[in-house]
Design a protein around this motif. Structure first.
Motif, mmCIF file in Angstrom:
data_model
loop_
_atom_site.group_PDB
_atom_site.id
_atom_site.type_symbol
_atom_site.label_atom_id
_atom_site.label_comp_id
_atom_site.label_asym_id
_atom_site.label_seq_id
_atom_site.Cartn_x
_atom_site.Cartn_y
_atom_site.Cartn_z
ATOM 1 N N MET A 117 9.258 15.343 -1.556
ATOM 2 C CA MET A 117 8.328 15.102 -0.458
ATOM 3 C C MET A 117 8.605 16.064 0.689
ATOM 4 S SD MET A 117 7.872 11.305 0.978
ATOM 5 C CE MET A 117 7.112 10.944 2.550
ATOM 6 N N LYS B 166 0.825 -1.217 0.000
ATOM 7 C CA LYS B 166 0.000 0.000 0.000
ATOM 8 C C LYS B 166 0.854 1.260 0.000
ATOM 9 C CE LYS B 166 -4.115 -1.786 2.357
ATOM 10 N NZ LYS B 166 -4.860 -1.771 3.649
ATOM 11 N N ARG B 167 1.983 1.205 0.699
ATOM 12 C CA ARG B 167 2.835 2.394 0.816
ATOM 13 C C ARG B 167 3.779 2.557 -0.364
ATOM 14 N NH1 ARG B 167 3.622 4.728 5.938
ATOM 15 N NH2 ARG B 167 5.871 4.605 6.096
ATOM 16 N N ILE C 57 -3.318 4.415 7.278
ATOM 17 C CA ILE C 57 -2.703 4.390 5.959
ATOM 18 C C ILE C 57 -3.163 5.587 5.116
ATOM 19 C CG2 ILE C 57 -4.443 2.913 4.819
ATOM 20 C CD1 ILE C 57 -0.831 1.905 4.694
ATOM 21 N N LYS D 53 -1.980 8.401 -6.501
ATOM 22 C CA LYS D 53 -1.947 6.932 -6.538
ATOM 23 C C LYS D 53 -0.521 6.413 -6.431
ATOM 24 C CE LYS D 53 -6.101 6.037 -9.292
ATOM 25 N NZ LYS D 53 -6.579 5.602 -10.622
ATOM 26 N N ARG D 54 0.424 7.144 -7.045
ATOM 27 C CA ARG D 54 1.810 6.673 -7.055
ATOM 28 C C ARG D 54 2.572 7.054 -5.790
ATOM 29 N NH1 ARG D 54 4.196 5.388 -12.059
ATOM 30 N NH2 ARG D 54 5.986 6.778 -11.999
ATOM 31 N N ARG E 138 0.875 2.993 12.219
ATOM 32 C CA ARG E 138 0.852 2.151 11.013
ATOM 33 C C ARG E 138 -0.542 1.989 10.398
ATOM 34 N NH1 ARG E 138 3.562 -2.346 12.793
ATOM 35 N NH2 ARG E 138 5.413 -1.076 12.465
ATOM 36 N N PHE F 239 9.332 2.949 1.572
ATOM 37 C CA PHE F 239 8.770 3.376 2.841
ATOM 38 C C PHE F 239 8.533 2.114 3.673
ATOM 39 C CE2 PHE F 239 7.333 6.796 -0.091
ATOM 40 C CZ PHE F 239 8.164 7.772 0.421
ATOM 41 N N PRO F 240 9.125 2.039 4.871
ATOM 42 C CA PRO F 240 9.045 0.800 5.637
ATOM 43 C C PRO F 240 7.618 0.481 6.071
ATOM 44 C CG PRO F 240 9.988 2.567 6.971
ATOM 45 C CD PRO F 240 9.856 3.104 5.582
ATOM 46 N N PRO G 42 3.256 1.499 -3.966
ATOM 47 C CA PRO G 42 2.544 0.857 -5.080
ATOM 48 C C PRO G 42 3.277 0.953 -6.416
ATOM 49 C CG PRO G 42 1.540 2.970 -4.564
ATOM 50 C CD PRO G 42 2.578 2.711 -3.498
ATOM 51 N N VAL G 43 4.267 1.813 -6.554
ATOM 52 C CA VAL G 43 4.985 1.900 -7.836
ATOM 53 C C VAL G 43 5.874 0.665 -8.027
ATOM 54 C CG1 VAL G 43 6.702 3.196 -9.155
ATOM 55 C CG2 VAL G 43 4.849 4.398 -8.000
ATOM 56 N N ILE H 285 -1.437 1.631 -13.959
ATOM 57 C CA ILE H 285 -1.066 1.968 -12.581
ATOM 58 C C ILE H 285 -0.809 0.700 -11.754
ATOM 59 C CG2 ILE H 285 -3.427 2.109 -11.640
ATOM 60 C CD1 ILE H 285 -1.112 5.029 -11.206
ATOM 61 N N HIS I 38 -0.922 9.131 6.182
ATOM 62 C CA HIS I 38 0.543 9.026 6.090
ATOM 63 C C HIS I 38 1.112 7.787 6.790
ATOM 64 C CE1 HIS I 38 0.239 12.910 4.292
ATOM 65 N NE2 HIS I 38 -0.196 13.468 5.395
ATOM 66 N N PRO J 162 7.363 5.752 -16.194
ATOM 67 C CA PRO J 162 8.726 5.603 -15.655
ATOM 68 C C PRO J 162 8.935 6.409 -14.368
ATOM 69 C CG PRO J 162 8.779 6.127 -18.003
ATOM 70 C CD PRO J 162 7.356 6.279 -17.565
ATOM 71 N N VAL J 163 9.936 5.980 -13.596
ATOM 72 C CA VAL J 163 10.301 6.721 -12.391
ATOM 73 C C VAL J 163 11.450 7.693 -12.655
ATOM 74 C CG1 VAL J 163 9.461 4.917 -10.840
ATOM 75 C CG2 VAL J 163 11.864 4.883 -11.548
ATOM 76 N N GLU K 69 2.765 4.907 9.140
ATOM 77 C CA GLU K 69 3.912 4.903 10.045
ATOM 78 C C GLU K 69 5.021 5.821 9.514
ATOM 79 O OE1 GLU K 69 6.865 1.528 9.966
ATOM 80 O OE2 GLU K 69 5.112 0.436 9.305
ATOM 81 N N PRO K 70 6.007 6.135 10.359
ATOM 82 C CA PRO K 70 7.069 7.060 9.930
ATOM 83 C C PRO K 70 7.814 6.578 8.684
ATOM 84 C CG PRO K 70 7.224 6.623 12.295
ATOM 85 C CD PRO K 70 6.204 5.670 11.748
ATOM 86 N N VAL K 71 8.454 7.519 7.990
ATOM 87 C CA VAL K 71 9.281 7.172 6.832
ATOM 88 C C VAL K 71 10.752 7.052 7.218
ATOM 89 C CG1 VAL K 71 7.686 8.203 5.182
ATOM 90 C CG2 VAL K 71 9.546 9.599 6.089
ATOM 91 N N PRO L 257 1.233 7.516 -2.283
ATOM 92 C CA PRO L 257 0.191 7.594 -1.257
ATOM 93 C C PRO L 257 0.716 7.908 0.144
ATOM 94 C CG PRO L 257 0.657 5.311 -1.785
ATOM 95 C CD PRO L 257 1.426 6.142 -2.769
ATOM 96 N N VAL L 258 2.024 7.779 0.382
ATOM 97 C CA VAL L 258 2.530 8.094 1.719
ATOM 98 C C VAL L 258 2.513 9.604 1.958
ATOM 99 C CG1 VAL L 258 4.558 8.003 3.227
ATOM 100 C CG2 VAL L 258 3.871 5.979 1.937
ATOM 101 N N PHE M 109 7.430 10.025 -7.247
ATOM 102 C CA PHE M 109 7.339 9.387 -8.551
ATOM 103 C C PHE M 109 6.490 10.291 -9.434
ATOM 104 C CE2 PHE M 109 7.966 5.712 -5.651
ATOM 105 C CZ PHE M 109 9.241 5.413 -6.078
#
Lengths: 269, 269
Positions: free
Chosen positions: B164, A53-54, B187, B53-54, B184, A155-156, A56-57, A187, B190, A193-194, B192-194, B56-57, B155
């Protein structure tokens, strides 16, 4: 069996299951969605769902299989599909370390406690590029797409962390806006591309594009620049980079995808 | 009116609309979802949806308003809500350059061609931290959360690109796993932390945590380290970093959110 007879996803799955197809799947069953695979112990499933979810790319989640001990793929994605036999190759990790590479199946490592995640793949948009006269070079050459470990941190999510893997297709600079436009709608298959351009490899921490970490070395023509996309091999790097992931993790061999009955035209965009 | 009377999202919206509330909204209407805002010309809506969408965080999309010329918020999110008046402050950009800061409303810049996007906000999980005995420092001190431009590239999606923005709350190292676990599930806010730890600011390209780009300077106690989350001010940096974005773009003033009737407990997780 020749590659040209593999027109449907079922053809590809049966040939893989029979051990007749051991090659990358780029260009096969071009109307069908192809998927990356990660199999992990069930207790990590929620954290891995969060990772998708975090991020998706690199990790667009297509589906998962959480029936205990049942390797059957959701029939809406692949009729009579089996995650342990239907990709042309499998890599196996124990406590994050590779223990078996490019296996024909992974049946002996599948347990009651296994859960399989299916993740979108950039091969899914390659037919659209080809239809627009922009056939990816690796397909022209009958090679595997080059893939690289990048310096982009995911992103963890819980126990999972690691860096993104990217795939590369070379294009002339003047084609890049078209390439972006064509791949943007996909998507669930890494989308547009990134990064691209002369200095893109350097920005992504890739020291030599002619030495990919997975797949075959690329061929660039004069005037072409590398164009990088998210890549579903990322979860395998995550399996190797997350010290708290204990036990068996299994991925497809890079480029050797699970082909789904799901049609590209019916995919979420 | 005092801050303590602002218990519901409607209270906050009406006070903002009346010009009585000009302060950050952290800690107000704690059961309700708070939202970041970006208003752009409609022709860029599809690209911006893709950006969310790309990424989401930093850009978790909660909803949007695409009725031509109608600034009313989707009633399922906020009854009788108006995107042009109901945040305590607005920033306005023309062709990516700031033209008005911290305005009480943005009515004069709203046109028939405007589309408003609502994006999740980390204030949404602060009550859960407080309930666990981990009240964010900026709330203790009655200040705005510190926010920083980071070196993490989004992205790209169509015309949109940029880096960001992150928010920061200090915690002792031994609390970080609890802080991760508590945030966490959020979702759409944002999650959990990055990044966290002594060297996290450096890794994110932040040269001095005591000089945030937005919000108030933080206070760290001995033994505490900075903990960074995705931040919904990101789209404003995107509005300033995307050279092809022409015309008027409007964001909330950082920390001064649109408060929604939507309850945190009913949010997607």
């Amino acid at each position: 069996m020749t590659r040209t007879t593999l027109k449907t996803a079922l053809d590809v799955r049966l040939a893989s299951r029979a051990g007749e197809l051991k090659a990358p799947t780029a260009g096969l069953c071009p109307a069908h969605v192809q998927a990356n695979l990660l199999i992990i112990p069930k207790k990590y499933a929620e954290d891995f769902r969060g990772l998708c979810k975090r991020n998706p790319v690199s990790c667009p989640l297509l589906g998962e299989n959480i029936a205990h001990g049942n390797p059957q793929i959701d029939p809406s994605l692949a009729k009579d599909g089996d995650v342990t036999t239907d990709a042309p190759g499998y890599n196996v990790y124990l406590d994050g370390k590779p223990v078996a590479e490019d296996q024909l199946d992974c049946k002996e490592w599948w347990t009651e406690d296994s859960v399989a995640f299916l993740i979108g793949c950039s091969f899914t948009f390659e037919q659209a590029l080809t239809d627009a006269g922009l056939m990816p070079r690796h397909q022209e050459l009958g090679k595997n797409v080059p893939m690289y470990k990048s310096n982009i941190a995911l992103f963890p999510s819980g126990i999972f962390s690691g860096n993104m893997v990217v795939s590369m297709r070379p294009y002339p600079l003047e084609d890049i806006e078209r390439v972006r436009d064509i791949t943007r709608p996909y998507i669930q298959a890494h989308g547009e591309p990134v990064a691209w351009g002369k200095d893109a490899a350097k920005r992504l921490g890739i020291s030599d594009i002619y030495k990919p970490d997975f797949g075959d070395a690329p061929v660039l023509k004069e005037g072409e620049v590398p164009v990088f996309w998210g890549c579903g091999v990322t979860p395998q790097l995550v399996a190797m980079s997350s010290p708290d992931l204990k036990g068996i993790a299994i991925g497809h061999a890079p480029g050797k995808m699970l082909c789904l009955d799901l049609l590209i035209k019916d995919m979420d965009q």
